[in-house]
Scaffold this motif. Structure first.
Motif: not given
Length: 810
Positions: A721-746
């Motif tokens: 459960v934890r790897p799935l939730l953390l991976g989903a959250g990390a993927l969301a943060v990565t895509l948000l960082g790429a979408r808004f072009r922000l270094q820290a989330p990316l």
């Protein structure tokens, strides 16, 4: 145009036509600017991240694209590794090898097509993936076709073949930047692995490594690309360091073999130092160390063991003599400097070896084997330590003094004092003689401190000192930094000498005081002498040395009071009351003699007095009252009124965490999320108030507080459960960082996503339903990121082409 009109009418019509053309041109230019603004509005003004306010992007479109492609290629490589090493249903290693070969061929052929279509970054990612797959192909070939072949020999041959194949691949596709550096990296292995496979010992392997380093240095001299040169230089540094360490180890076990190897290292180091001018001093240091080891190794083997360090010290001092420019004008200045530093470093190591007797003379009395005032004297510590330690200290003092430099004179002072303090241990002096040596050393060092810190006779205290002798400046840009460093060095004898003398005197005084505890009479006599010495230094000294001497005098006075209480047989609590006289006297004298060191020492003595009265609460109350009076008197001085700190916030947070621990909460997110949410809210508010603020300052702390502990918990949590939730959250943060072009989330989201993917490959069981391989989710994520990156790159290329067409239209 009608040429039959009168000239005036024709001129009027021409002016009207020109005005109309100018207006049309202005209209077209305005339209062109508007179109360009519409084209690049999404890139220049991204949607507001996390807060609804637009902010300037922190990463370029190409940077976000490269991050996506890199993550995708990494995840595909992880999936290929899992496919080859772990499982794919019931398919054997032969079947997996065939599938892997087909995938490798496709990955290596795809960049050629992608480069023709202008997708250079996507081609780079797939080319790097293809290189990784060739390594897996080599492993599969060994498992399928050559299972009985020696692993080391096969690795040597495979690395050579891979190096040649990668170099050829890089030559066929020169626009790819990875193959040629990868070929250089693979070329570091064949010779050393071949020597090991042939049964060669450490010397043979080290010589093979040296030959490889020589090849790297030759490659650095050729007009190769920057990535190739960086790879060759880094490889030469790593392998050369290993060869140097191996030569040093062999010089201890096989002196002549190690000497030959060290000479080879020295020759390569000097060659590299003369060729690479920016790094010449550092490379010359390495070459000098190798030369010292090569010369001193056989000589050390021919002499008794206690002469080993003096031999190395003499060789180091001889090499350090190259520092003087007149004696070695044929050596370039940076190389000469590096050799001098190498020799000086060896001599410094010899001095470090000789320090135990010095430390034994200083700290030996603290390791008591007899009771206080027992009248019995313990044997000198470190008995039997080689007497050549004193010789090394003497050689260092003479060599430092012979330089004629200010730092040389300071070194001679320190080493000479160390030689003196080592004598009681080396010569095993008697109790009285040891006390006398320490008291004389303390008196002499304090005299040097007072003389060096006082202003010159006949001059005001603020008069400038005469400039110290400046060493000759080496040539080149490095010489400019040398001159700046010498100019910034403090003059001698000045503040540095004064503080050195005071520190030496205080150390010798402490050693004498500890040694005097063997006898009651010696304790009072030595304490009285030391109090007189420090009091005299406080009266005669100047500047900070004067205040430090006053603090030491206060400490000695406290020792005298404690010794008197012990001699009178008073209880510890009563002795604590007597010790309060020391801070009281310090506070009274502080109105006349301002010394922060004396006040700090008095406060420390007061704290010790309070601790002594703890067993008796009534006496403790009286002691606290008396200490409060002293503190109130001190608070009357305006410069001592300081308060306030940020401890309250830390205590509130600590209280919340302790309460959670009491409740038995062990989930780390319960500790991190209550901090993450307000931290992200603060980041959003900050970005609204300051759109130019960095995402690392706004969102980095909040994201890191949850992602980092979550990653630690994932690696110790067997559930899914934890790897799935953390991976989903990390993927969301990565895509948000790429979408808004922000270094820290990316960056943070991408790193967390890759680490979670690596974690999911660790077990050899399926995770979700039990039917899919563990490598499938990261492979799917990698393909998704590659597709997004390729689409991103294609759109950027089309936008650039449209911009160029519009520019040509203008």
């Amino acid at each position: 145009m009608d040429t039959n009109l009168p000239p005036v009418e024709e001129l009027r019509r021409i002016d009207a036509e020109l005005t109309r053309l100018d207006a049309r041109r202005a209209e077209l230019l305005a339209r062109r600017a508007w179109l360009l603004g519409v084209l690049y509005a999404p890139a220049a003004r991204p949607a507001a991240p996390f807060g609804g306010v637009a902010a300037p992007p922190e990463t370029s479109p190409r940077g976000a694209q490269n991050v996506l492609l890199t993550l995708g290629g990494t995840l595909l490589a992880i999936a290929a590794l899992a496919f080859t090493l772990v499982s794919w249903g019931s398919m054997g290693i032969a079947g997996r090898s065939a599938v892997l070969l087909a995938v490798t061929s496709a990955a290596l052929a795809a960049p050629a097509v992608l480069l023709r279509r202008g997708l250079a970054s996507t081609a780079e990612a797939l080319g790097a993936l293809g290189l990784v797959l060739t390594v897996l192909d080599a492993y599969a070939l060994h498992r399928v076709a050559l299972p009985g072949t020696d692993g080391t020999g096969y690795a040597a041959g495979a690395s050579a073949v891979l190096a040649g194949a990668w170099a050829g691949y890089g030559g066929l596709l020169p626009r790819l930047r990875v193959p040629l550096p990868a070929a250089v990296a693979a070329a570091q292995l064949p010779l050393s692995l071949g020597a090991a496979a042939a049964g060669g010992g450490p010397a043979a392997v080290a010589w093979a490594v040296l030959v490889t380093v020589a090849g790297d240095l030759l490659l650095l001299g050729r007009p190769a690309g920057l990535p190739v040169r960086i790879t060759a230089g880094a490889s030469a540094a790593v392998l050369g360091s290993w060869a140097l360490l191996t030569g040093g180890w062999l010089s201890l076990t096989e002196p002549w073999s190690g000497a030959a190897l060290l000479l080879g290292c020295a020759a390569l180091g000097l060659y590299a130092a003369r060729a690479a001018r920016p790094a010449a001093p550092a490379l010359a240091v390495v070459a000098g160390l190798a030369a010292v080891g090569a010369v001193a190794g056989p000589a050390r083997a021919a002499l008794p063991g206690e002469w080993a360090v003096p031999v190395y010290t003499v060789c180091g001092l001889a090499l350090a003599a190259l520092w003087r420019p007149v004696r070695a004008a044929w050596i370039p200045a940076p190389v000469r400097t590096g050799l001098g530093l190498a020799g000086g470093s060896v001599a410094a190591l010899g001095v470090l070896w000789a320090l135990p007797p010095v430390l034994g003379g200083l700290l030996g009395p603290a390791d008591r084997s007899t009771g206080v005032w027992s009248g019995a004297h313990a044997a000198p510590p470190l008995g039997g330590y080689p007497a050549t330690a004193a010789l090394v200290l003497l050689l260092g003092a003479v060599a430092a003094g012979a330089t004629g430099r200010p730092w040389g004179r300071w070194g001679a002072l320190v080493l000479g004092w160390a030689f003196l303090m080592a004598l009681p241990v080396v010569l095993e002096l008697s109790y009285a003689a040891g006390l006398a040596v320490r008291l004389v050393a303390a008196a002499g060092a304090l005299a040097v401190a007072v003389r060096s810190g006082a202003p010159a006779r006949g001059l005001p205290e603020s008069a400038p000192e005469a400039p110290a002798e400046v060493p000759a400046r080496p040539e080149g840009a490095w010489g400019a930094s040398w001159t700046a460093g010498v100019a910034a060095a403090p003059p001698a004898p000045g503040v540095l000498t004064a503080w050195t003398g005071f520190a030496a005197g205080a150390a010798a005084a402490a050693s004498a005081a500890l040694l005097a505890l063997d006898a009651r009479g010696a304790t009072f006599a030595v304490s009285g002498v030391l109090f007189g010495l420090f009091a005299a230094a406080a009266v005669l000294g100047a500047g900070a040395v004067r205040g430090a001497a006053a603090g030491a005098a206060v400490l000695v006075a406290a020792g005298l009071v404690g010794a008197g209480a012990a001699a009178a047989g008073l209880a510890p609590s009563t002795a604590g009351l007597l010790l309060l006289l020391v801070p009281a006297g310090t506070a009274a004298l502080a109105t006349r003699v301002r010394s922060a060191a004396a006040e700090a020492t008095g406060g420390t003595v007061g704290l010790v007095a309070l601790v002594l009265t703890v067993p008796r609460p009534a006496v403790l109350a009286l002691a606290l009252a008396l200490a409060g009076v002293v503190a109130a008197a001190t608070a009357l001085r305006p410069e001592r009124r300081r308060a306030a700190s940020w401890l309250a916030a830390a205590l509130f947070l600590g209280a919340a965490w302790v309460r959670l621990a009491v409740w038995g909460v062990a989930v780390p997110e319960a500790y991190t999320l209550p901090v993450t949410v307000p931290a992200l809210v603060v980041g959003v508010l900050r970005r609204r108030r300051d759109p130019a603020a960095s995402s690392w300052a706004a969102y980095g702390p909040g994201l890191g507080i949850t992602l980092l502990p979550g990653l630690v918990a994932v690696w110790s949590d067997p559930a899914w459960v934890r790897p799935l939730l953390l991976g989903a959250g990390a993927l969301a943060v990565t895509l948000l960082g790429a979408r808004f072009r922000l270094q820290a989330p990316l960056v943070l989201g991408g790193v967390a996503l890759v680490l979670v993917g690596v974690h999911e490959l660790a077990p050899y069981v399926v995770q979700l339903v039990g039917a899919l391989p563990r490598w499938l989710p990261p492979a799917a994520a990698g393909l998704l990121l590659l597709a997004v990156g390729a689409t991103y790159e294609r759109r950027l290329r089309e936008a650039r082409a449209l911009r160029e067409r519009l520019a040509r239209m203008g």
